[in-house]
Design a protein around this motif. Sequence first.
Motif, mmCIF file in Angstrom:
data_model
loop_
_atom_site.group_PDB
_atom_site.id
_atom_site.type_symbol
_atom_site.label_atom_id
_atom_site.label_comp_id
_atom_site.label_asym_id
_atom_site.label_seq_id
_atom_site.Cartn_x
_atom_site.Cartn_y
_atom_site.Cartn_z
ATOM 1 N N UNK A 109 0.816 -1.215 0.000
ATOM 2 C CA UNK A 109 0.000 0.000 0.000
ATOM 3 C C UNK A 109 0.849 1.264 0.000
ATOM 4 N N UNK A 110 2.056 1.188 0.509
ATOM 5 C CA UNK A 110 2.925 2.364 0.564
ATOM 6 C C UNK A 110 3.702 2.582 -0.734
ATOM 7 N N UNK A 111 3.653 1.629 -1.652
ATOM 8 C CA UNK A 111 4.407 1.720 -2.901
ATOM 9 C C UNK A 111 3.523 2.313 -4.001
ATOM 10 N N UNK A 112 4.001 3.365 -4.646
ATOM 11 C CA UNK A 112 3.217 4.053 -5.667
ATOM 12 C C UNK A 112 3.040 3.252 -6.946
ATOM 13 N N UNK A 113 3.914 2.303 -7.221
ATOM 14 C CA UNK A 113 3.821 1.531 -8.459
ATOM 15 C C UNK A 113 3.127 0.182 -8.270
ATOM 16 N N UNK A 153 -0.603 -1.613 -7.680
ATOM 17 C CA UNK A 153 -2.065 -1.522 -7.624
ATOM 18 C C UNK A 153 -2.590 -2.939 -7.430
ATOM 19 N N UNK A 154 -3.865 -3.060 -7.204
ATOM 20 C CA UNK A 154 -4.465 -4.372 -7.011
ATOM 21 C C UNK A 154 -5.328 -4.719 -8.208
ATOM 22 N N UNK A 155 -5.233 -5.955 -8.647
ATOM 23 C CA UNK A 155 -5.975 -6.439 -9.806
ATOM 24 C C UNK A 155 -7.463 -6.151 -9.645
ATOM 25 N N UNK A 156 -8.088 -5.730 -10.729
ATOM 26 C CA UNK A 156 -9.510 -5.441 -10.727
ATOM 27 C C UNK A 156 -10.387 -6.676 -10.619
ATOM 28 N N UNK A 157 -9.805 -7.868 -10.787
ATOM 29 C CA UNK A 157 -10.581 -9.112 -10.681
ATOM 30 C C UNK A 157 -10.236 -9.903 -9.433
ATOM 31 N N UNK A 158 -8.957 -10.221 -9.235
ATOM 32 C CA UNK A 158 -8.595 -11.130 -8.142
ATOM 33 C C UNK A 158 -7.930 -10.421 -6.957
ATOM 34 N N UNK A 159 -7.701 -9.133 -7.078
ATOM 35 C CA UNK A 159 -7.113 -8.304 -6.015
ATOM 36 C C UNK A 159 -5.652 -8.613 -5.697
ATOM 37 N N UNK A 160 -4.973 -9.335 -6.574
ATOM 38 C CA UNK A 160 -3.543 -9.574 -6.380
ATOM 39 C C UNK A 160 -2.773 -8.278 -6.615
ATOM 40 N N UNK A 161 -1.706 -8.037 -5.861
ATOM 41 C CA UNK A 161 -0.899 -6.844 -6.105
ATOM 42 C C UNK A 161 -0.083 -7.011 -7.388
ATOM 43 N N UNK A 162 -0.038 -5.963 -8.189
ATOM 44 C CA UNK A 162 0.762 -5.993 -9.414
ATOM 45 C C UNK A 162 1.524 -4.688 -9.551
ATOM 46 N N UNK A 163 2.683 -4.771 -10.201
ATOM 47 C CA UNK A 163 3.523 -3.601 -10.448
ATOM 48 C C UNK A 163 3.090 -2.986 -11.772
ATOM 49 N N UNK A 164 2.918 -1.669 -11.781
ATOM 50 C CA UNK A 164 2.514 -0.965 -13.000
ATOM 51 C C UNK A 164 3.405 0.243 -13.228
ATOM 52 N N UNK A 165 3.420 0.700 -14.464
ATOM 53 C CA UNK A 165 4.107 1.936 -14.822
ATOM 54 C C UNK A 165 3.131 3.072 -14.535
#
Length: 72
Positions: A23-27, A29-41
């Motif tokens: 939650x503290x990392x800006x890059x 987000x959580x998947x819109x389906x399964x809520x797994x954390x993923x790294x994004x640009x």
Amino acid sequence: MSEVLNDEEFDRWERLLFQRTWDSMEDIIYCGKCSSPIVVDNQDTHAYCFVCKYDYCKLCKEGWHAVRNLLL
């Protein structure tokens, strides 16, 4: 820590620790389906979850719609 907590409590503590870190990392987000954390640009609206294979727009959490974005 495991000397103080039972296995279930320790697992919960560990999950919450990871959650707080993500939650503290800006890059992250959580998947819109399964809520797994993923790294994004942060500069891109595209997101892809390697856990459930969901390809989506990180702004609206709907399926990826790059073509529609280009037409707008």
